[in-house]
Design an enzyme around this catalytic site. Sequence first.
Site, PDB file in Angstrom:
ATOM      1  CE  LYS A 280       5.105  -6.432   0.533  1.00  0.00           C
ATOM      2  NZ  LYS A 280       3.977  -5.625   0.032  1.00  0.00           N
TER       3      LYS A 280
HETATM    4  P1  NAD Z   1       8.154   4.562   0.579  1.00  0.00           P
HETATM    5  O1  NAD Z   1       9.431   3.939   0.973  1.00  0.00           O
HETATM    6  O2  NAD Z   1       8.046   5.229  -0.757  1.00  0.00           O
HETATM    7  O3  NAD Z   1       7.708   5.647   1.674  1.00  0.00           O
HETATM    8  C1  NAD Z   1       7.621   5.352   3.040  1.00  0.00           C
HETATM    9  C2  NAD Z   1       7.354   6.641   3.796  1.00  0.00           C
HETATM   10  O4  NAD Z   1       7.175   6.343   5.174  1.00  0.00           O
HETATM   11  C3  NAD Z   1       8.496   7.662   3.712  1.00  0.00           C
HETATM   12  O5  NAD Z   1       7.964   8.963   3.558  1.00  0.00           O
HETATM   13  C4  NAD Z   1       9.179   7.517   5.083  1.00  0.00           C
HETATM   14  O6  NAD Z   1       9.813   8.719   5.473  1.00  0.00           O
HETATM   15  C5  NAD Z   1       7.976   7.224   5.948  1.00  0.00           C
HETATM   16  N1  NAD Z   1       8.346   6.594   7.211  1.00  0.00           N
HETATM   17  C6  NAD Z   1       9.194   5.547   7.406  1.00  0.00           C
HETATM   18  N2  NAD Z   1       9.288   5.278   8.712  1.00  0.00           N
HETATM   19  C7  NAD Z   1       8.497   6.163   9.348  1.00  0.00           C
HETATM   20  C8  NAD Z   1       8.170   6.395  10.704  1.00  0.00           C
HETATM   21  N3  NAD Z   1       8.699   5.645  11.673  1.00  0.00           N
HETATM   22  N4  NAD Z   1       7.298   7.401  11.016  1.00  0.00           N
HETATM   23  C9  NAD Z   1       6.759   8.157  10.027  1.00  0.00           C
HETATM   24  N5  NAD Z   1       7.024   7.973   8.737  1.00  0.00           N
HETATM   25  C10 NAD Z   1       7.890   6.995   8.392  1.00  0.00           C
HETATM   26  O7  NAD Z   1       7.046   3.425   0.747  1.00  0.00           O
HETATM   27  P2  NAD Z   1       5.631   3.306   0.015  1.00  0.00           P
HETATM   28  O8  NAD Z   1       5.811   2.489  -1.207  1.00  0.00           O
HETATM   29  O9  NAD Z   1       4.976   4.634  -0.042  1.00  0.00           O
HETATM   30  O10 NAD Z   1       4.858   2.355   1.060  1.00  0.00           O
HETATM   31  C11 NAD Z   1       4.253   2.878   2.239  1.00  0.00           C
HETATM   32  C12 NAD Z   1       3.282   1.841   2.775  1.00  0.00           C
HETATM   33  O11 NAD Z   1       2.330   1.525   1.765  1.00  0.00           O
HETATM   34  C13 NAD Z   1       3.900   0.505   3.184  1.00  0.00           C
HETATM   35  O12 NAD Z   1       3.145  -0.038   4.250  1.00  0.00           O
HETATM   36  C14 NAD Z   1       3.699  -0.351   1.943  1.00  0.00           C
HETATM   37  O13 NAD Z   1       3.707  -1.735   2.236  1.00  0.00           O
HETATM   38  C15 NAD Z   1       2.335   0.122   1.516  1.00  0.00           C
HETATM   39  N6  NAD Z   1       2.012  -0.128   0.127  1.00  0.00           N
HETATM   40  C16 NAD Z   1       2.783   0.360  -0.896  1.00  0.00           C
HETATM   41  C17 NAD Z   1       2.411   0.106  -2.207  1.00  0.00           C
HETATM   42  C18 NAD Z   1       3.172   0.696  -3.368  1.00  0.00           C
HETATM   43  O14 NAD Z   1       2.722   0.508  -4.516  1.00  0.00           O
HETATM   44  N7  NAD Z   1       4.251   1.409  -3.169  1.00  0.00           N
HETATM   45  C19 NAD Z   1       1.282  -0.666  -2.485  1.00  0.00           C
HETATM   46  C20 NAD Z   1       0.518  -1.137  -1.415  1.00  0.00           C
HETATM   47  C21 NAD Z   1       0.890  -0.858  -0.120  1.00  0.00           C
END
Ligand code: NAD
Length: 423
Positions: free
Chosen positions: A113
């Site tokens: 990561k």
């Molecule tokens: P992103 O940046 O697209 O979205 C993050 C979201 O979380 C946004 O809507 C933001 O407003 C919200 N957020 C941030 N801080 C917040 C808070 N304090 N309270 C409430 N909402 C809050 O990110 P993503 O890619 O959707 O990733 C989200 C999660 O999923 C992370 O934990 C990431 O590690 C995990 N993840 C993502 C992927 C991927 O393919 N994108 C794959 C596996 C896991």
Amino acid sequence: MTVLSYVSDQADSAWSTYLAQVERVLPYLGDLTRWADTLRHPKRALIVDIPLEMDDGTVRHFEGYRVQHNLSRGPGKGGVRFHPQVTLEEVMALSAWMTIKCAALNLPFGGAKGGVRVDPRELSIKELERLTRRYTSEIGSIIGPQQDIPAPDVGTNAQVMAWMMDTYSMNVGATTTGVVTGKPVHLGGSLGRVKATGRGVFITGVAAAQRIGLEVKQSRIAIQGLGNVGSISAELFYQAGAQIVAIQDHSGTLYREDGIDIPALLAWQREHGSIAGFTQAQAIRHQDFWLKTFDILIPAALEGQITEDRARSLTCRLVLEGANGPTLPGADDILRNRQITVVPDVICNAGGVTVSYFEWVQDFSSFFWSESEINQRLDTIMQEALDSVWLKADSLKVTLRTAAYAVACERILMARKDRGLYP
Ligand code: NAD
């Protein structure tokens, strides 16, 4: 057990959560326990300084990381996070969860990561590009299509991956599409990648709901985070007839008793950048999100969100961990005692890395698959992974999380054992 000198002893840190999860699986690893300490030691952790010339001529420095937690089963795989609160310890935990996830899904990768401690929303597009390129150059000595393959995570996207791919390619003197995944489709990206994580949450969610006798069509759902993972999950569950009654992002929390109009909310978000100000649902207080009545909770934002207090008051029957590490270990116990089923992150959100694997394979062969082929393969892999973990949970009488760790750690430690130590 040895303690790493460079980690804090903060009990609710992501790394502590990961260590507690490892502790729980040890009784089920038999002779492989001899090798288990490897899980507590990231193989390699690189900290880099990123000096950046801002558009106004000033120079700022940002801290960046790339951690390769374990490479026993293949090259490192894992996203890059741009977020103002990123720390080395958080990146370590996220890299370790990638090791477990790739092994649980039986993908031929280890776990890695990366992250930069920056708020990307405060940078201009040109500053973001310069930051990305310098970060890529700084970690260039340890990434590569056979070494470690970054991908998008919170705060990064396909454009950032395109800059990373270009920078790496310029440095090695050859276009190397396979160095990152989650790229734009016209640059060697895969169809279906953007939606893959949310789709995986949906696939495992529908299967899990069926197993516990919950009808998705009749269900009420709450989602925290409406980014890549949350928005696609919301869209797919909405299309399946579920009511998404509560949604929270960094800007606020929305609630509507008979379900939020998801297409309208996503259109609003595209236009305004967040859910704030959307009037077709009631704006409620941040903490009230956790107190509403719903059947399924999808945390899809950041780690550590389901605390013990919140676990005690949750009314749902199913938690689908779209985010990485959203549930603290103490909360896990409470949810288990309250018979709330948790589909753990290492299975639930593995759709992204699974299609990243497809992307990497397609880049190597320069032969690209159709979207329906990709979705079908994704469906098969995720269903099989969930089935085997459910079977393990039933046979060991443990949670799905500990069962997923058991399946994964057996594979990781078997690889470690058979490869042996060098020298
Ligand atoms: P992103 O940046 O697209 O979205 C993050 C979201 O979380 C946004 O809507 C933001 O407003 C919200 N957020 C941030 N801080 C917040 C808070 N304090 N309270 C409430 N909402 C809050 O990110 P993503 O890619 O959707 O990733 C989200 C999660 O999923 C992370 O934990 C990431 O590690 C995990 N993840 C993502 C992927 C991927 O393919 N994108 C794959 C596996 C896991």
